[in-house]
Design a protein around this motif. Structure first.
Motif, mmCIF file in Angstrom:
data_model
loop_
_atom_site.group_PDB
_atom_site.id
_atom_site.type_symbol
_atom_site.label_atom_id
_atom_site.label_comp_id
_atom_site.label_asym_id
_atom_site.label_seq_id
_atom_site.Cartn_x
_atom_site.Cartn_y
_atom_site.Cartn_z
ATOM 1 N N ASN A 1 -73.607 -15.915 47.431
ATOM 2 C CA ASN A 1 -72.326 -16.555 47.162
ATOM 3 C C ASN A 1 -72.535 -17.853 46.372
ATOM 4 O O ASN A 1 -72.862 -18.900 46.927
ATOM 5 C CB ASN A 1 -71.629 -16.837 48.500
ATOM 6 C CG ASN A 1 -70.221 -17.351 48.303
ATOM 7 O OD1 ASN A 1 -69.888 -17.906 47.246
ATOM 8 N ND2 ASN A 1 -69.387 -17.169 49.321
ATOM 9 N N ALA B 1 -76.143 -19.443 51.756
ATOM 10 C CA ALA B 1 -75.280 -19.024 50.647
ATOM 11 C C ALA B 1 -76.084 -18.284 49.579
ATOM 12 O O ALA B 1 -75.624 -17.289 49.017
ATOM 13 C CB ALA B 1 -74.587 -20.240 50.033
ATOM 14 N N ALA C 1 -70.245 -20.915 47.345
ATOM 15 C CA ALA C 1 -70.652 -21.554 48.598
ATOM 16 C C ALA C 1 -71.944 -22.336 48.399
ATOM 17 O O ALA C 1 -72.132 -23.422 48.961
ATOM 18 C CB ALA C 1 -70.845 -20.498 49.684
#
Lengths: 132, 320
Positions: free
Chosen positions: A100, A95, A103
């Motif tokens: 992200n 992630a 995430a």
């Protein structure tokens, strides 16, 4: 600037205020774990755990700025290699590499939940003994 | 970890604590930096003696400077005034501070080894060469860079400086009875005229600054003003000793000076603390903090809240 509004602008520092920090550091275990990572002054050889000092640091402009920078740099994926130094599982590292944040935080939460479960069920077992 | 590549200078904050410690770490003694919040005469008087001013403002480009006010020095005074052209980005805080220090001539000020040697070494250089020598000085650069915020997120700062406003530092100070402005982006020192006899130079500089600020007012310019003043603690100690020596240390006077001493000591430890906080690498703390939040089931709620906030912020902003 020309960035997409949704991906770039989540800043965790927005919610890290005095009240929040005091609540989090009410746990002595948390204070103990954060203490060694605080800025250290010339005369200090070792830090003694102290909730006030942890609170002062977490609400200081310097920490808040660092946390904001962390969040705004995250989507670029460039924090991936840095984050890898901190013993995260593959999901979290993945992630971080892909930038992200959501995430990444979910993966940290999952790891914490897993760890807590194993802490309670396998407390007696010595760690890392199940090698083949 | 990203290291500072050879030759790069980091952005540093415009802050009296940073500037004061920066000056001390250049090895210069007897000075400190105070922020000025207004151009009121009283604010300047309170800080006397003021040796120089550092003025930070949004840089709009060369076209805005130079209209009507002051004239660029091109005569033999250049040999006496230390003036470096600023040849690199991000270093203007140090350039402005060093330019000021190098031109001070006051018994309270001790320039120190590093700066005196540099001044000597560059004596015969023209402004461009002085600027080049300054930007190549490893000692000066490493002191400057040690005051940068941790460079971990350097790329973020870089992208910000591209879009965002560009700030520029210039300094003002009196040299031989005239007021000069040292702006590393100009060709030479700017002469703002003679200081009237018996008047403090700060009267003249207040007028010059007021005119400049008025000119910017419309476009909501950001500016910030720092005064380089004599070390206030040393000054108070000296005054106290002097009064005692002549038997005039009345309780009122002693109390007043002791109060200054206490304030200045407190300020020093606050500056130290802030600078240690500023230089710290927070990544390990951030990571552990996030893990602790997860342990306490507070991580995802915090994220959700932050996300909500950022979305409401986006909605409020008109599309650009």
């Amino acid at each position: 600037s020309g960035m997409q509004p949704n991906s770039a602008s989540v800043d965790l520092a927005a919610g890290v205020n005095t009240e929040f920090v005091k609540r989090i550091t009410a746990s002595p275990t948390t204070v103990q774990k954060l203490t060694p990572l605080l800025p250290r002054f010339g005369y200090e050889t070792e830090k003694t755990a102290n909730q006030d000092e942890v609170v002062d640091t977490l609400i200081s402009p310097a920490f808040q700025h660092a946390l904001s920078s962390f969040c705004s740099a995250f989507p670029s994926g460039q924090l991936g290699p840095l984050v890898e130094q901190f013993e995260f599982g593959t999901d979290a590292v993945q992630a971080a590499r892909s930038g992200n944040l959501e995430a990444f935080l979910n993966a940290i939460q999952k790891e914490a939940d897993g760890k807590r479960a194993s802490d309670t069920t396998e407390e007696q077992k010595p760690e890392d003994m199940n090698v083949d | 970890m990203s290291e500072n590549a050879e030759g790069t200078w980091c952005l540093i904050e415009s802050d009296p604590g940073v500037f004061t410690e920066l000056i001390r770490e250049f090895g210069c003694k007897g000075l400190q930096v105070e922020e000025l919040w207004s151009l009121e005469e009283d604010d300047f008087n309170r800080l006397k003696p003021v040796h120089g001013l550092i003025f930070l403002f949004k840089w709009i480009g060369p076209s805005t400077s130079g209209t009507s006010e002051g004239s660029v020095v091109e005569d033999s005074r250049l040999e006496k005034i230390f003036f470096p052209r600023q040849v690199i980005n991000n270093a203007c805080a140090s350039f402005a501070i060093i330019s000021t220090l190098m031109n001070l001539d006051h018994p309270d000020v001790e320039l120190g080894k590093v700066l005196s040697e540099f001044k000597d070494f560059t004596k015969s250089f023209d402004p461009a060469m002085k600027g080049l020598a300054l930007s190549n000085s490893e000692t000066i650069r490493s002191v400057h860079n040690s005051f940068a915020r941790q460079t971990l997120f350097e790329f973020e700062e870089k992208s910000a400086s591209k879009d965002d406003d560009v700030y520029h530092f210039v300094s003002f100070l009196p040299i031989n009875g005239r007021l000069y402005e040292l702006d590393g982006l100009r060709d030479g020192p700017v002469d703002h005229g003679a200081i009237s006899d018996g008047k403090d130079w700060t009267n003249l500089v207040r007028t010059v600054l007021q005119e400049r600020i008025n000119r910017y007012n419309e476009g909501e310019i950001h500016f910030n003003l720092m005064a380089i003043v004599s070390d206030r603690k040393t000054q108070a100690e000296r005054k106290l000793a002097d009064l005692e020596a002549i038997g005039q240390a009345t309780p009122d006077k002693v109390l007043e000076l002791k109060q200054i001493l206490v304030e200045e000591e407190a300020k020093r430890s606050r500056f130290k603390l802030e600078n240690i906080r500023r230089k710290h690498n927070y990544l390990p703390l951030i990571v552990q903090f996030l893990k602790e939040l997860a342990q306490q089931k507070q991580l995802l709620p915090l994220y959700e809240k932050a996300k909500e906030k950022s979305q409401s912020r986006v909605k409020k902003q008109p599309a650009s």
